[in-house]
Scaffold this motif. Structure first.
Motif, PDB file in Angstrom:
ATOM      1  N   ILE A  84      52.354  62.173  55.108  1.00 14.11           N
ATOM      2  CA  ILE A  84      52.592  63.278  56.028  1.00 14.11           C
ATOM      3  C   ILE A  84      53.021  62.736  57.387  1.00 14.11           C
ATOM      4  O   ILE A  84      52.497  61.742  57.881  1.00 14.11           O
ATOM      5  N   GLY A  85      54.026  63.370  57.973  1.00 15.01           N
ATOM      6  CA  GLY A  85      54.535  62.953  59.274  1.00 15.01           C
ATOM      7  C   GLY A  85      55.620  61.897  59.216  1.00 15.01           C
ATOM      8  O   GLY A  85      56.244  61.604  60.238  1.00 15.01           O
ATOM      9  N   ALA A  86      55.871  61.323  58.020  1.00 16.92           N
ATOM     10  CA  ALA A  86      56.912  60.296  57.896  1.00 16.92           C
ATOM     11  C   ALA A  86      58.290  60.915  58.121  1.00 16.92           C
ATOM     12  O   ALA A  86      58.541  62.061  57.740  1.00 16.92           O
ATOM     13  N   THR A  87      59.182  60.141  58.732  1.00 21.82           N
ATOM     14  CA  THR A  87      60.548  60.617  58.968  1.00 21.82           C
ATOM     15  C   THR A  87      61.317  60.687  57.656  1.00 21.82           C
ATOM     16  O   THR A  87      61.218  59.800  56.808  1.00 21.82           O
ATOM     17  N   PHE A  88      62.078  61.741  57.494  1.00 19.31           N
ATOM     18  CA  PHE A  88      62.899  61.906  56.296  1.00 19.31           C
ATOM     19  C   PHE A  88      63.963  60.810  56.267  1.00 19.31           C
ATOM     20  O   PHE A  88      64.762  60.689  57.184  1.00 19.31           O
ATOM     21  N   ASP A  89      63.951  60.018  55.194  1.00 15.00           N
ATOM     22  CA  ASP A  89      64.891  58.900  55.070  1.00 15.00           C
ATOM     23  C   ASP A  89      65.489  58.916  53.666  1.00 15.00           C
ATOM     24  O   ASP A  89      64.805  58.604  52.689  1.00 15.00           O
TER      25      ASP A  89
END
Length: 238
Positions: free
Chosen positions: A125-130
């Motif tokens: 959760i909170g990770a940048t979309f990559d």
């Protein structure tokens, strides 16, 4: 053997009118095939509902081709369902060489194939979309309605919840990365014509670019709405 005059006329014709070609033969009169019917319906249904992806239709009941033949067949949908789903009922009119035949009702099975995102590894959760951490999978969007198409997604998004590996991403898994966070002091610009006033305020909620959020004047303790325009920046227009 051609005379010089006939050769001259042939060359003149080519320069004046382009290469001489035989007129196309008249189209053969045929009955309307199942394949022609479905191809026409697929184009019409996709256009009517503005569907993105590859729409595939199939008849639930056996196709009884018209007994007559025609050089040109047109299929006109006269009644669509309210929404496009995996099973649809269409009212159609067949037109043979400009002559309308009695309307028919068709029961169709539909699939809408499109590439969507799938996770290659667990994401927090909170990770940048990559996109580099993801892979694509082709699914039927009529069955996987919440699946996230590959046309959506960049680094302006974050994961709103943890996602396991091998999971098809859905719209609920991502959200816009907040540029303004609750409790942060943000820069506020207020504009009216050529007049620009700046001040500081406290964000009362998170907001992504383009969101309208509530901010509070720390001196007057009054709340007002502002538009998120950049990192820790909001704007008010009168």
């Amino acid at each position: 053997m051609k005379t010089r005059w006939s050769i001259f006329l042939s060359v003149l014709a080519v320069f004046a009118f382009g290469p001489l070609t035989a007129a196309p033969a008249n189209a053969e009169a045929v009955t309307l095939s199942r394949e022609q019917l479905l191809a026409s319906l697929s184009r019409d249904v996709a256009g009517h509902f503005n569907l993105e992806g590859s729409l595939e239709l199939d008849l639930i009941r056996a196709w009884a081709a018209p007994t007559r033949t025609a050089r040109q067949w047109d299929v006109v949908v006269t009644d669509y369902p309210n929404t496009a789903t995996s099973a649809m009922l269409l009212r159609c009119r067949l037109v043979a060489d400009g002559e309308a035949l009695p309307d028919i009702t068709l029961m169709l099975r539909a699939s809408l194939w499109r590439d969507v995102w799938s996770t290659r590894e667990p994401l927090t959760i909170g990770a940048t979309f990559d996109p580099a951490l993801l892979e694509t999978r082709r699914v039927d969007l009529f069955r996987e309605r919440e699946a996230l198409p590959t046309a959506v997604g960049d680094r302006s998004y974050i994961f709103s919840r943890g996602v396991a590996a091998g999971h098809i991403l859905t719209w609920r898994d991502i959200s816009r990365r907040p540029l303004v966070r609750k409790g942060q002091v943000v820069d506020v610009s207020a504009t009216e014509g050529m007049l620009v006033v700046t001040m500081k305020a406290v964000a009362m909620e998170n907001g992504a670019q383009g969101d309208t959020v509530t901010v509070r004047n720390p001196d007057s303790r009054k709340d007002f709405a502002a538009l998120v325009v950049d990192e820790n920046r909001v704007q008010v227009r009168f």
